[in-house]
Enzyme design. Structure first.
Site, PDB file in Angstrom:
ATOM      1  N   HIS A 168      -2.559 112.921  38.498  1.00  0.00           N
ATOM      2  CA  HIS A 168      -1.549 113.705  39.213  1.00  0.00           C
ATOM      3  C   HIS A 168      -1.347 115.051  38.501  1.00  0.00           C
ATOM      4  O   HIS A 168      -1.139 116.084  39.127  1.00  0.00           O
ATOM      5  CB  HIS A 168      -0.238 112.906  39.250  1.00  0.00           C
ATOM      6  CG  HIS A 168       0.713 113.329  40.322  1.00  0.00           C
ATOM      7  ND1 HIS A 168       1.954 112.769  40.466  1.00  0.00           N
ATOM      8  CD2 HIS A 168       0.612 114.270  41.298  1.00  0.00           C
ATOM      9  CE1 HIS A 168       2.570 113.352  41.486  1.00  0.00           C
ATOM     10  NE2 HIS A 168       1.786 114.259  42.008  1.00  0.00           N
ATOM     11  N   HIS A 223      -1.777 107.800  38.729  1.00  0.00           N
ATOM     12  CA  HIS A 223      -0.403 108.142  38.358  1.00  0.00           C
ATOM     13  C   HIS A 223       0.152 107.108  37.385  1.00  0.00           C
ATOM     14  O   HIS A 223      -0.341 105.997  37.324  1.00  0.00           O
ATOM     15  CB  HIS A 223       0.527 108.053  39.575  1.00  0.00           C
ATOM     16  CG  HIS A 223       0.159 108.874  40.746  1.00  0.00           C
ATOM     17  ND1 HIS A 223       0.804 110.044  41.050  1.00  0.00           N
ATOM     18  CD2 HIS A 223      -0.750 108.682  41.735  1.00  0.00           C
ATOM     19  CE1 HIS A 223       0.310 110.542  42.176  1.00  0.00           C
ATOM     20  NE2 HIS A 223      -0.641 109.739  42.613  1.00  0.00           N
ATOM     21  N   TYR A 224       1.249 107.471  36.715  1.00  0.00           N
ATOM     22  CA  TYR A 224       2.092 106.419  36.124  1.00  0.00           C
ATOM     23  C   TYR A 224       3.448 106.456  36.805  1.00  0.00           C
ATOM     24  O   TYR A 224       3.849 107.470  37.382  1.00  0.00           O
ATOM     25  CB  TYR A 224       2.203 106.517  34.606  1.00  0.00           C
ATOM     26  CG  TYR A 224       2.780 107.770  33.978  1.00  0.00           C
ATOM     27  CD1 TYR A 224       4.003 108.316  34.388  1.00  0.00           C
ATOM     28  CD2 TYR A 224       2.126 108.376  32.914  1.00  0.00           C
ATOM     29  CE1 TYR A 224       4.531 109.438  33.768  1.00  0.00           C
ATOM     30  CE2 TYR A 224       2.646 109.504  32.294  1.00  0.00           C
ATOM     31  CZ  TYR A 224       3.854 110.029  32.732  1.00  0.00           C
ATOM     32  OH  TYR A 224       4.374 111.137  32.125  1.00  0.00           O
ATOM     33  N   THR A 225       4.154 105.315  36.704  1.00  0.00           N
ATOM     34  CA  THR A 225       5.401 105.163  37.461  1.00  0.00           C
ATOM     35  C   THR A 225       6.619 105.735  36.738  1.00  0.00           C
ATOM     36  O   THR A 225       7.689 105.835  37.327  1.00  0.00           O
ATOM     37  CB  THR A 225       5.685 103.674  37.706  1.00  0.00           C
ATOM     38  OG1 THR A 225       5.692 103.016  36.426  1.00  0.00           O
ATOM     39  CG2 THR A 225       4.635 103.042  38.603  1.00  0.00           C
ATOM     40  N   GLU A 229      -0.791 104.013  41.489  1.00  0.00           N
ATOM     41  CA  GLU A 229       0.252 104.097  40.462  1.00  0.00           C
ATOM     42  C   GLU A 229      -0.019 103.018  39.415  1.00  0.00           C
ATOM     43  O   GLU A 229      -0.553 101.949  39.735  1.00  0.00           O
ATOM     44  CB  GLU A 229       1.640 103.841  41.072  1.00  0.00           C
ATOM     45  CG  GLU A 229       2.171 104.961  41.938  1.00  0.00           C
ATOM     46  CD  GLU A 229       2.837 106.087  41.139  1.00  0.00           C
ATOM     47  OE1 GLU A 229       2.930 105.968  39.893  1.00  0.00           O
ATOM     48  OE2 GLU A 229       3.246 107.078  41.766  1.00  0.00           O
ATOM     49  N   ASP A 246       1.433 112.859  34.670  1.00  0.00           N
ATOM     50  CA  ASP A 246       0.823 111.530  34.724  1.00  0.00           C
ATOM     51  C   ASP A 246      -0.641 111.604  35.169  1.00  0.00           C
ATOM     52  O   ASP A 246      -1.005 112.525  35.894  1.00  0.00           O
ATOM     53  CB  ASP A 246       1.623 110.600  35.656  1.00  0.00           C
ATOM     54  CG  ASP A 246       1.884 111.178  37.050  1.00  0.00           C
ATOM     55  OD1 ASP A 246       2.119 112.386  37.156  1.00  0.00           O
ATOM     56  OD2 ASP A 246       1.835 110.400  38.020  1.00  0.00           O
TER      57      ASP A 246
END
Ligand SMILES: [Zn+2]
Length: 285
Positions: A176, A49-51, A113, A186
């Site tokens: 994700h 994921h990215y935040t 993440e 993401d």
């Protein structure tokens, strides 16, 4: 019993060796309350994921009960790996999701993440200099903030250990965006999937070798696209109709495997060849 213990210690030893090679820095001082029992399920999916943030503040957010969000790890801007949830628990990172016949991805996965803002938008100018925004790359109809080398080194390191611990198969290392079609984007198309594949992490189509069991179709049909996307793991309908959910699955595939396509959302020849090769390499026995 003795044999089992030996196996465990051998794994532990190799894990330490892997940490040593990449000298990843772990921070165990944070802990998220947002997790639940895995109900005895062994993780077999790894979700990246990215935040959607420019700094590591997401660590605090995920450690707040109110957020009801978490991941097992967060890789920060400087490459620090924050351990937030023990891998033996199910972290709250995937939400409504599907992969390879599995609906509650959280119970079946490890979530990582990565601090990254995602795609550029008006807010970007609040947090980034013009020079930084210039570094964003165009892919899949948006401009995306890049990941830095420290982050990539740490991602490679933490992923290698997880893959080793649970024997996670390459095609089960996903974004994700792959498991929450049309809802999540993401880690985005500039995430270096090919590079991490070259380090032994995740799937990537080999365009050189000949196909063994799958043929690239001479003409592209909706049912071929749906059938093979579904076979690979995507929550793609099998109704023979070019509907919006099928479009979302095509886009998710391209964000992962053909990020610089000029035909975003369209299953062109490159799309079909890559999908056929992935099925041939990783799915068909
Ligand atoms: Zn996500």
């Amino acid at each position: 019993m003795v044999r089992l213990n030996m196996k465990y210690f051998a794994k532990l030893f190799i894990s330490f060796f892997l940490i040593g090679v990449h000298s990843a820095v772990y921070d165990f001082s944070y802990s998220s309350p947002n997790f639940r029992d895995r109900k005895g399920i062994n993780p077999r999916i790894l979700v990246l994921h990215y935040t959607t943030s420019c700094n590591d503040n997401a660590v605090n957010w995920m450690c707040d009960k109110k957020s009801q969000a978490s991941a097992h790890y967060l890789v920060g801007n400087a490459g620090t790996i924050f351990r937030l949830v023990d891998e033996k628990y199910s972290a709250f990172h995937a939400g409504v999701s599907y992969w390879n016949g599995i609906k509650n991805i959280n119970d079946h996965s490890i979530g990582i993440e990565i601090t990254n803002f995602g795609y550029t938008r008006d807010e970007s100018f609040k947090y980034f200099s013009e020079k930084e925004i210039e570094k964003c790359a165009y892919a899949c109809e948006k401009k995306w903030h890049p990941y830095n080398a420290c982050q990539i080194d740490s991602i490679i390191s933490v992923c290698k250990e997880i893959i080793f611990r649970y024997d996670i198969k390459p095609h089960n290392i996903v974004g994700h965006s792959d498991v929450a079609l049309g809802r999540k984007f993401d880690p985005g198309p500039v995430f270096p999937w090919k590079m991490i594949h070259d380090h032994g992490i995740g799937a990537w189509p080999d365009m050189e070798t000949s196909l063994n069991k799958v043929e690239i179709p001479s003409s592209i049909s909706v049912s071929w696209v749906q059938n093979y996307l579904h076979k690979y793991g995507y929550d793609c309908p099998l109704n023979g109709k070019a509907d919006s959910k099928t479009g979302d699955a095509i886009k998710a595939f391209q964000m992962h495997f053909d990020p610089y396509t000029k035909n975003f959302g369209i299953p062109d020849e490159m799309f079909c060849e890559k999908l056929a090769r992935l099925i041939d390499q990783y799915i068909v026995e």
